[in-house]
Design a protein around this motif. Structure first.
Motif, mmCIF file in Angstrom:
data_model
loop_
_atom_site.group_PDB
_atom_site.id
_atom_site.type_symbol
_atom_site.label_atom_id
_atom_site.label_comp_id
_atom_site.label_asym_id
_atom_site.label_seq_id
_atom_site.Cartn_x
_atom_site.Cartn_y
_atom_site.Cartn_z
ATOM 1 N N TRP A 25 0.797 -1.217 0.000
ATOM 2 C CA TRP A 25 0.000 0.000 0.000
ATOM 3 C C TRP A 25 0.835 1.276 0.000
ATOM 4 N N GLY B 34 4.186 1.364 -1.096
ATOM 5 C CA GLY B 34 5.252 1.293 -2.078
ATOM 6 C C GLY B 34 6.632 1.102 -1.482
ATOM 7 N N ALA C 234 7.946 -3.529 -2.939
ATOM 8 C CA ALA C 234 6.808 -3.039 -3.722
ATOM 9 C C ALA C 234 6.664 -3.852 -5.003
ATOM 10 N N TRP D 130 -3.552 1.228 -9.896
ATOM 11 C CA TRP D 130 -2.735 0.870 -8.740
ATOM 12 C C TRP D 130 -1.504 1.759 -8.603
ATOM 13 N N ILE E 133 -0.917 3.951 -5.226
ATOM 14 C CA ILE E 133 0.265 3.792 -4.381
ATOM 15 C C ILE E 133 1.093 5.069 -4.355
#
Length: 126
Positions: free
Chosen positions: A58, A60, A65, A75, A79
């Motif tokens: 969530w 990064g 990540a 996404w 992020i």
């Protein structure tokens, strides 16, 4: 996504247990600064330390990540927005005299607790 736990996650509970075992007392899920709509996971009021436990996906994480292939643009935006908000939160707290401490979910709990413990002791008044 509504089933994703955002409070009292395993790592958060383990960190709180380790901090308590070190003799630290704290508040959980509080807004450290009035008027700033950001909630810290663990708050040490007198020391003005706010601890945020960040999930690798969530927020990064630079180590872990991953960028999903499905709906990739959504996404990536999500992020990166979280990352920008984290930086903004840290700056707002610093402007109010607080220190934001970020703990990644992959960090060893004892190492993170030791780091937070040292910071809190250094910042305690008196």
């Amino acid at each position: 996504m509504s089933k994703q736990k955002s409070r009292n996650t395993r790592i958060e509970m383990e960190l709180r247990k380790a901090l308590f075992a070190r003799g630290l007392r704290y508040r959980v899920h509080r807004r450290p600064v009035k008027g700033v709509r950001r909630e810290a996971d663990v708050v040490f009021g007198p020391a003005k330390v706010a601890v945020f436990v960040d999930g690798c996906f969530w927020h990064g994480c630079p180590e872990h990540a991953t960028w999903p292939k499905n709906n990739a643009d959504f996404w990536r935006t999500k992020i990166e927005t979280n990352r920008r908000r984290d930086l903004d939160t840290d700056a707002r707290l610093a402007d109010a005299g607080w220190l934001a401490v970020r703990v990644w979910e992959h960090e060893a709990v004892e190492a993170a607790a030791a780091r937070v413990h040292e910071i809190v002791l250094d910042r305690r008044p008196g």
